[in-house]
Design an enzyme around this catalytic site. Structure first.
Site, PDB file in Angstrom:
ATOM      1  CB  SER A  28      -0.942  -0.003   1.207  1.00  0.00           C
ATOM      2  OG  SER A  28      -0.202  -0.136   2.404  1.00  0.00           O
ATOM      3  CG  ASN A 115      -3.918  -4.984  12.662  1.00  0.00           C
ATOM      4  OD1 ASN A 115      -3.341  -4.839  11.593  1.00  0.00           O
ATOM      5  ND2 ASN A 115      -4.273  -6.166  13.139  1.00  0.00           N
ATOM      6  CB  THR A 160     -42.229  24.784  -8.823  1.00  0.00           C
ATOM      7  OG1 THR A 160     -43.320  25.259  -9.602  1.00  0.00           O
ATOM      8  CG2 THR A 160     -42.146  25.601  -7.528  1.00  0.00           C
ATOM      9  CG  HIS A 161     -42.975  21.324 -11.697  1.00  0.00           C
ATOM     10  ND1 HIS A 161     -43.155  19.992 -11.431  1.00  0.00           N
ATOM     11  CD2 HIS A 161     -43.728  21.989 -10.774  1.00  0.00           C
ATOM     12  CE1 HIS A 161     -43.996  19.849 -10.421  1.00  0.00           C
ATOM     13  NE2 HIS A 161     -44.348  21.056  -9.992  1.00  0.00           N
ATOM     14  CE  LYS A 288     -19.964  26.708 -26.534  1.00  0.00           C
ATOM     15  NZ  LYS A 288     -20.378  25.374 -26.881  1.00  0.00           N
ATOM     16  CG  ASN A 290     -17.683  25.915 -23.432  1.00  0.00           C
ATOM     17  OD1 ASN A 290     -18.713  26.372 -23.930  1.00  0.00           O
ATOM     18  ND2 ASN A 290     -16.758  25.303 -24.138  1.00  0.00           N
ATOM     19  CE1 TYR A 322      -6.324  -3.533   8.843  1.00  0.00           C
ATOM     20  CE2 TYR A 322      -5.349  -5.697   8.485  1.00  0.00           C
ATOM     21  CZ  TYR A 322      -5.538  -4.390   8.088  1.00  0.00           C
ATOM     22  OH  TYR A 322      -4.959  -3.937   6.937  1.00  0.00           O
ATOM     23  CD  GLN A 327      -2.742  -2.625   1.958  1.00  0.00           C
ATOM     24  OE1 GLN A 327      -2.104  -2.949   2.949  1.00  0.00           O
ATOM     25  NE2 GLN A 327      -2.429  -3.053   0.755  1.00  0.00           N
ATOM     26  CE  LYS A 330      -4.281   2.748   4.786  1.00  0.00           C
ATOM     27  NZ  LYS A 330      -5.181   1.565   4.802  1.00  0.00           N
TER      28      LYS A 330
END
Ligand code: ARG
Length: 461
Positions: A28, A115, A160-161, A288, A290, A322, A327, A330
């Protein structure tokens, strides 16, 4: 990374070296090395405590601590060679310590296991990350409060909607996002309390036979308490799952807000513009501009939701205590941390670069009969039942629509055809300012209420 095929820290009972691919597959260190500072901080506290209870001599503890500080400097200078053969951040650091200070380094791991060590490291790291995230979150909240105050009187269509419903103030709309982000802040603060608990002392799973002082270690590391049960302390990752759930909600809020910004800066809406620094161009279409930042934040929500699912699924089948499965906690956790920190930073930086077009929003209000409810309420005040008033206004809207006008543009005689109780004072309620000012109670859209909400919100920062 350097490679070697036997592990010097646990290889005692093994006759054959680890398979080269398995070594890489089970390691790891490629991703847990980011925990190095917390691993060292935890080890320093552990060594300090071991000396206090007499398991190490003062001399041994001092040598170990000085050695750990040197290792930290080496890592920070980029001079540390991480080794896959040493599996993870913990064994890489411990091995280097022993290389530097000699055999006394081998005493550091007394009364401890990887651990409880890894659980401690993650909690220390996450605690710091939550604090950094809260800073960005508050910066964004502050930016939105400023925008709300600046645009407390600015009228826009409320939807709304996604259909024009009633006029609202832009300030009120911004304060809706502020409310959501305050809840996110409170959720993270609450999560932090459960993160801030010391697992160290649980050792591998059952505790240790050394006369350790866990309260001292907790105090040295700034933990609010010690984990009450060793089996639980080394195995559960609910605190990380909880953080990922809080993060998913943060991103969900940012994503919804992003969607509005993307719509609002389209040519069809033209309610806002976002500063050039937060947009990008097109390599083929010269016109453009964006809104990349909100689009990307909306997109990144997917991975943060996914990380929550990963951790829930990682945990669900694990028996106590454990298991190596953990592992895998993470990378999803780190990814959620990085993603929400980055997204909050980008959003907080962008907030002051949002400019509002009050003319376009006003014009949009006049297109969707936004004050129809106000006409109905007016009729009710003149003695008509709400359902009948609703019907009358519906007829007026249909007529206005046919003529391509707003109801406010119909003449008094035309309006009186729908109901004789209508008088010239009707135009007061048909104005946008009249409509928003009338909703003048806590939680309402009136400019006066927006200013009061801004004041309350500032007091909460
Ligand atoms: N790298 C491991 C992890 O991340 C550390 C704990 C390993 N413990 C063990 N007994 N193999 O969970």
């Amino acid at each position: 990374m350097t490679e070697s095929s036997t592990n010097q820290l646990w290889g005692g009972r093994f006759n054959q070296p680890t398979d080269a691919f398995v070594q890489e597959f089970t390691a790891s260190v490629q991703f847990d090395q980011r925990l190095y500072a917390y691993d060292i901080q935890g080890s320093i506290a552990h060594a300090t405590m071991l000396a206090k209870v007499g398991v190490l001599t003062e001399e041994e503890s001092k040598t170990i601590i000085a050695g750990l500080e040197e290792v930290k400097k080496e890592i920070e200078a980029g001079e540390f060679e991480w080794s896959i053969a040493l599996e993870d951040v913990h064994m890489n650091i411990e091995k280097r310590l022993t290389d530097r200070v000699g055999d006394v380094g081998k005493k550091l791991h007394t009364g401890r296991s990887r651990n409880d060590q890894v659980a401690t490291d993650i909690r220390l790291y996450l605690r710091d990350q939550i604090d950094a995230i809260q800073i960005e979150l508050e910066r964004l909240i502050t930016g939105l409060i400023n925008l709300a105050e600046q645009e407390a009187d600015t009228v826009m269509p409320g939807f709304t909607h996604l259909q024009t419903a009633q006029p609202v103030t832009f300030g009120h709309h911004m304060m809706a996002w502020v409310e959501m982000l305050f809840r996110d802040r409170d959720r993270l603060a609450d999560c932090r309390k459960r993160v801030n608990i010391l697992p160290l002392g649980a050792a591998a799973l059952a505790g240790t036979s050394y006369p350790i002082d866990r309260h001292l270690t907790a105090e040295l590391l700034g933990f609010e308490g010690v984990a009450e049960n060793s089996l639980d302390a080394v195995s559960d990752r609910d605190f990380a799952i909880e953080f990922c759930a809080c993060s998913a909600l943060v991103m969900t809020h940012l994503s919804r807000f992003s969607e509005e910004l993307v719509l609002w800066c389209s040519q069809q809406f033209s309610f806002v513009t976002i500063g050039d620094a937060f947009c990008t161009g097109s390599s083929i279409m010269p016109q453009k501009k964006n809104p990349d930042v909100p689009e990307l934040i909306r997109g990144k929500t997917g991975r943060v939701n996914g990380n929550l699912m990963s951790l829930l699924t990682l945990m669900k089948g694990q028996p106590l205590a454990y298991n190596k499965d953990n592992q895998e906690d993470k990378e999803p956790l780190f990814d959620s941390i990085d993603t929400i920190r980055g997204s909050l930073k980008a959003f907080a930086d962008m907030a002051p670069a949002i400019t509002v077009s009050s003319e376009n929003m006003r014009e949009a209000c006049s297109k969707g009969f936004a004050t129809a409810t106000d006409l109905a309420d007016y009729l009710v005040r003149k003695g008509i039942a709400f359902r009948d008033a609703h019907e009358v206004v519906g007829n007026a809207v249909a007529t206005a629509e046919k003529q391509g006008k707003d109801i406010a543009e119909l003449s008094l005689e035309a309006l009186q055809n729908f109901s004789s109780v209508i008088d010239s004072d009707v135009y007061d309620v048909l104005t946008l300012e009249g409509a928003v000012a009338a909703r003048n109670h806590i939680g309402g859209t009136a400019p006066e209420q927006v200013r009061a909400a801004v004041k309350r919100a500032r007091a909460k920062i």
